[in-house]
Design an enzyme around this catalytic site. Structure first.
Site: not given
Length: 895
Positions: A282, A326, A629, A697
């Site tokens: 993990i 815009d 805006d 592993e």
């Protein structure tokens, strides 16, 4: 219905709201306030601080890492456990801060509209708090006032109101009492005023028709409150990845433990080893490493004038496939500028920058009269004329400033001209008459009248056109040709003014008066004004197109104006690719989602239209960035995948946005997308680096289980390898900033996982190549020596060393490790050096040897480790070349 107030006479409006020209009386206004509530915007019930904080631990990745924390404490690794807790708490605090955005938005909206205003009650004027206004009140407004409620104009005098807070358009709208047809867009309701807008010029009186939640601003506030912010692409992908990691690790370690216990191994030893494998598999270092990767990209974006308010949005920008914006302020400069001068001799000057060059070369002769008129009939002024021209600060109305600037660039000396003339009368621009004028007496004792106004007004008052060959009739071929040019410029979305002049005797002027003198002018020419494009936008639009990103213009302006601007950028928008707000009103959501990807311009739209457009695009699988805006943009900003506000925008827009542009240019957005893609690549290499090597592993342990061999590694050795590979190299990989070729790729689909098919195949290759290398060494060395502790030591050295070699392999998926750029990242070089020190210390420092249960190994064993690692490198580089390294292929550009 309030929506119909614009289509009925003002007298009938007063009847509907049960008021009169004397306004409400005090008692009636109080009754209405008690019945309907105060003129305030809705307040959302806040979540408790504890609830918001606890919600930060609900993500799958946080749950997986909490499991790793618990396992760390179980096996006595207290330092690891406390470090993981620290990381989780830091991320939780950051998330806790972000969760308060919606409440802050509503608070900002409420603060922005709380003020005093002038109300007429019982026929007398008084000031009251804006929240104490009721439907039916008569409100008086003048220059500089903020409109406190929605209402219908009853009377006006040159009233102009800036409605950018709602429509996004910076030009003030002329307001007057007239009846309009039903169904017009909000931006075209020129007899209505709206809460939150600002009076720029003139004065007026309006009857309140809507307060609080019933105003246009209130409706937007309600939409912001109800609209949920979608998860960013990164959050969606990590949800899938976290589930996969949890299931894979628990299943693999569970099988491993059961097999070893069934074979009679010591149960405690099996448990300790299993816990070590879980902690190793993990990747608890993934969350902080990803945070660092996003921070690096965030810092690069700040240098490019983009401030990231939410870290996940950095990577989210890399997934954007559609940008909704815009035109004003993003594609254009948000300022007026003279773009053309057209004279009676059919000659153009294009672009203001040419004026200075033409002035120096002496080729302005045919345009001098027009330039002089627009400079003299002008109330703008230079605040600091003693400074250089480039440093001048010009004050005044936007139109006047544009005209004066053009004259100054052309070398017109206003003070010198005025010094040669005696001002008799100044007539300022009036929205009713649509013209302005200056009347002078010349040194020759003549009256000179200079006239500037709308083309229709000036043409009506003109009798001829001035040309090199003298005066010509407006009906002549040259006159018709000139007017054709005017129509052509108008159709391009430009704003036009006409200039005219006349001379007359003083005696005649004094006899007829100035009003009767304003006729029979000689038309000198036309001036076209526009909001000019930003210089870098065209190139940025092309970069975005090649990157597979579609630009969609959503504006409150007229379709012709928007079309002219985007076509100037080379987007070549056809009429069928434009849709207006009225068309959206007649269309259901399903129908809109079917055609939304074919539309490039949405004109005359309202806030509710913007949300529908964003959601329709998202339903078609688009990752949408919304740029805005104003208050009118806030709901769509929140609904979009990535909300982008501009630094000059309203506080409300900034609060709901993920990124704030300190420079409003489209080019900054494109740079943000590029950095987002870099961040996404860095996150991918971190995930692959940590998962592929850790899972190798597991492969080693499974092999040992299958053939009945002892544990390949001690639990403490597994954890030391975890420290070596997860401490420095993974964080150093976050600093990669190789953007070569990254903007030639298609955007990642909205539902694409962090690891695409190619990356998954590469991980499988790593899993088997590194796993087989470790298995082979373990098996053959153990068979050859029979020394399990020495075998474990050499396997420990190989697994740790090849993870450091692997860091250079994943440094770039587009370039081979065998190139000059391999060691270009000095952070990675130092990280690898630090990890090598940890590895050498574990192998040869006596205290660590005892803790790690290390058996001494010599140069021969180290040589074997290095040789196997180099063989792994060759095979992994071959895999990388097959899966990633190839010539850049041209992608299908976005339309």
């Amino acid at each position: 219905m309030q929506n119909n107030f614009h289509s009925i006479p003002s007298g009938e409006v007063l009847e509907r709201v049960q008021s009169s020209k004397s306004g409400l009386d005090f008692g009636e206004s109080q009754r209405r306030l008690e019945l309907n509530g105060k003129n305030k915007l809705p307040q959302k019930e806040k979540n408790s601080s504890l609830k918001i904080f606890l919600s930060q631990f609900a993500s799958p990745l946080a749950a997986v890492i909490l499991v790793a924390t618990a396992f760390s404490f179980i096996i006595g690794h207290w330092a690891d456990g406390f470090f993981i807790i620290f990381v989780i708490l830091v991320n939780a605090v950051v998330g806790f801060i972000q969760e308060n955005k919606a409440e802050k938005v509503l608070q900002k909206i409420s603060e922005s509209v709380k003020f005093y205003c002038k109300v007429i009650r019982n026929g007398r004027k008084r000031e009251v708090l804006s929240e104490d206004i009721a439907v039916g009140d008569l409100i008086e407004i003048s220059e500089g006032d903020k409109v406190p409620a929605d209402g219908r104009i009853i009377g006006s005098d040159g009233l102009k109101i800036n409605e950018a807070v709602l429509t996004g358009e910076w030009q003030a709208v002329e307001k007057k009492d007239k009846i309009l047809k039903r169904g017009v867009a909000l931006a075209e309701k020129t007899n209505m005023v709206f809460m939150g807008s600002i009076v720029e010029e003139g004065s007026g009186i309006f009857a309140v028709t809507g307060t609080g939640i019933d105003t246009e601003l209130g409706k937007i506030s309600q939409m912001v409150k109800e609209e949920e912010s979608p998860k960013t692409p990164l959050q969606k992908r990590f949800f899938k990845l976290s589930k996969f990691m949890a299931v894979a690790v628990v299943l693999a370690v569970g099988i491993f433990s059961l097999v070893f216990i069934s074979r009679g191994e010591n149960a405690y030893e099996v448990l300790v080893t299993a816990v070590a494998l879980v902690v190793s598999a993990i990747p608890e270092g993934m969350l902080p490493a990803i945070t660092v990767a996003l921070v690096f990209s965030m810092r690069r974006l700040i240098r490019r004038k983009a401030l990231v308010r939410r870290l996940n949005a950095t990577e989210g920008m890399g997934s954007v496939s559609t940008i909704c914006m815009d035109k004003t302020g993003t594609l254009t400069k948000r300022e007026m500028q003279v773009s053309h001068i057209l004279t009676g001799d059919d000659e153009f000057i294009k672009e203001e920058d040419q004026f200075y060059d033409m002035h120096k070369s002496g080729t302005l002769e045919e345009h001098i009269k027009v330039l002089e008129i627009m400079t003299l009939v002008n109330s703008a002024f230079v605040e600091n004329p003693e400074n250089e021209l480039s440093d001048w600060i010009i004050r005044g109305r936007s139109t006047d400033k544009a005209l004066l600037t053009a004259g100054l660039h052309a070398g017109i000396d206003k003070e010198k001209l005025e010094g040669e003339l005696e001002l008799i009368k100044k007539i300022e621009f009036n929205s009713e008459k649509k013209y302005s004028a200056r009347i002078y007496k010349t040194k020759e004792n003549k009256i000179l009248i200079l006239f500037l106004g709308s083309p229709e007004v000036v043409l009506k008052k003109s009798k001829s056109i001035a040309t090199k060959k003298g005066e010509l009739s407006l009906d002549s071929r040259k006159g018709e040709k000139l007017l054709g040019k005017v129509d052509e410029l108008t159709n391009q979305g430009l704003r036009l003014l006409a200039c005219a002049s006349k001379e007359m005797d003083v005696e005649k002027y004094e006899k007829t008066g100035y009003e009767e003198s304003l006729k029979d002018f000689s038309l000198m020419g036309f001036v076209a004004l526009k909001d000019p494009l930003r210089s870098d936008v065209k190139n940025s639009i092309e970069i975005a197109r090649k990157a597979g990103i579609k630009a969609v213009v959503i504006t409150g302006d007229h379709r012709n104006t928007a079309q002219a601007i985007v076509n100037e950028l080379g987007m070549n928008v056809e009429d069928r690719e434009i849709m207006e707000g009225n068309d959206l009103d007649l269309m259901g959501d399903v129908e809109l989602s079917e055609i939304v990807k074919k539309i490039k311009i949405f004109a005359r739209v309202s806030p509710k239209h913007k949300i529908r457009i964003v959601k329709a695009l998202q339903q078609k699988g688009e990752v949408v960035a919304m740029v805005g805006d104003g208050v009118n943009d806030a709901p769509a900003l929140k609904a979009s995948d990535i909300g982008i506000s501009v630094g000059t925008g309203t506080d409300i827009a900034k609060e709901v946005s993920d990124i704030v542009l300190l420079n409003s240019s489209f080019s900054v957005i494109v740079k943000a997308i590029e950095q987002g893609r870099v961040a996404r690549e860095n996150i991918r290499r971190i995930v692959i680096y940590l998962m592929a090597d850790d899972f190798s592993e597991l492969f080693l342990f499974f092999f040992a289980v299958l053939i009945g061999l002892p544990f390949p590694l001690h639990p403490i050795q597994i954890l030391w390898i975890n420290i070596i590979e997860d401490s420095f190299p993974n964080v150093a990989l976050t600093s990669e900033n190789n953007s070569e070729g990254i903007m030639k790729e298609k955007p990642a689909p909205a539902n694409e996982s962090i690891l695409t098919a190619s990356y998954k195949k590469f991980m499988i290759a790593v899993f088997f190549i590194s796993g087989l290398a470790a298995v082979s060494l373990f098996y053959f060395f153990y068979r050859a020596t029979g020394d399990i502790e020495k075998t474990r030591t050499i396997v420990f050295a190989l697994v740790a060393f090849d993870s450091l070699v692997f860091a250079y392999i994943v440094k770039s998926f587009r370039q081979s490790v065998f190139n000059a750029q391999t060691f270009s990242n000095r952070f990675l070089n130092w990280a690898i050096a630090g990890s090598l020190v940890l590895l050498v210390a574990g192998l040869y420092f006596p205290p660590f040897q005892n803790i790690l249960k290390i058996s001494p190994i010599g140069w021969q064993e180290l040589g074997i480790v290095v040789a196997i690692s180099l063989v792994e490198l060759v095979f992994l580089e071959f895999s990388k070349r097959v899966l990633f390294i190839r010539k850049d292929q041209e992608i299908e550009p976005a339309c």
